[in-house]
Design a protein around this motif. Structure first.
Motif: not given
Length: 271
Positions: A141, A144-147, A235, A238-239, A242-243
């Motif tokens: 994270h 690339r940060n999470y929501d 969340i 999905n992170y 998708e990431t």
């Protein structure tokens, strides 16, 4: 002049350095250690066992979930895994199980407590492998940060360093167990410290525990607590998918299978 290497050093070169560019430090180096703690070196036999376990349960699990592709760990894995033999305690008296520094280094403490002749997977997870997944999730994270909406779900419930204890209505302080945190919408007591820890604890707990454990947690959490946990975990799930292209269900299946295969490993020698 070529530096002298032991058989273990050669094994680390073949299994960590060359394929993954990860420096596995087991010898005590003052400059790599946190001088805030009174620390002791890791024993050689425990270091050998830990090196094998980390590779089998952590590195190889991520490689397998990526279709036996090493690129993910080569690119995003820590550049150093550092072993300390003794435990470390912070200023509040809380035991520190591991740290991740700048996305480059993961330190595991209390390696000398490892009993590799009588492996208990619950102990391994609590002291080492939940920590490995936890700290690696921090590295991810940070890249690339999470929501950020996850941070707001239980925004007013984070308690910082007070996560370890809570004050009851009678005015007495008690150790906060994970089960105490579930009805509040957190998967562990430590997840109550801050949002970033909450995020990574979801990953670490999910991949190291089976569905029966997860279902029981949600049951004990109650309707309100379970709803919050599920909202956060959606969340998180999905992170990762998708990431990073990682299905946490697939990763958990691999990790749990590998946990069951530990008795087949020779943790005492270098082949």
């Amino acid at each position: 002049m070529t530096p002298y290497r032991t058989a273990f050093d050669e094994w680390l070169l073949d299994n960590y350095v060359t394929p993954y560019n990860i420096d596995f430090k087991y010898k005590f180096e003052y400059k790599e250690s946190d001088t805030d703690y009174n620390l002791a070196p890791a024993e050689l036999s425990k270091s050998v066992a830990m090196a094998k376990l980390v590779k089998y349960l952590w590195i190889d699990a991520y490689v397998e979930v990526q279709g036996n592709n090493r690129d993910f760990i080569c690119t995003y894995g820590p550049k150093m895994i550092h072993l300390i033999g003794s435990p470390a305690y912070d200023s509040s008296g809380t035991k520190v199980l591991g740290t991740a520094e700048g996305g480059k280094k993961i330190t595991l403490y209390e390696v000398n407590s490892l009993d590799f002749e009588n492996v208990d997977i619950e102990v391994l997870n609590e002291y080492y492998f939940k920590t490995m997944h936890h700290e690696f999730a921090h590295i991810l994270h940070q890249k690339r940060n999470y929501d950020p909406s996850l941070d707001r779900i239980t925004e007013g419930k984070y308690v910082g360093s007070d996560w370890y204890f809570y004050v009851a209505e009678n005015g007495n302080s008690y150790l906060r167990e994970d089960a105490d945190a579930w009805p509040e919408g957190f998967v562990t007591a430590y997840a109550m410290s801050e949002a970033r820890e909450d995020f990574v604890e979801n990953i670490a707990m999910y991949v190291t525990h089976d569905q029966a454990y997860w279902d029981n947690m949600l049951k004990v959490a109650g309707t309100a607590g379970a709803a919050i946990i599920n909202q956060k975990f959606t969340i998180v799930y999905n992170y990762m998918l998708e990431t990073w292209g990682i299905n946490l269900d697939d990763l958990r299946e691999i990790v749990l299978r590998r946990q069951q295969e530990i008795p087949e490993l020779d943790l005492s020698t270098i082949e």
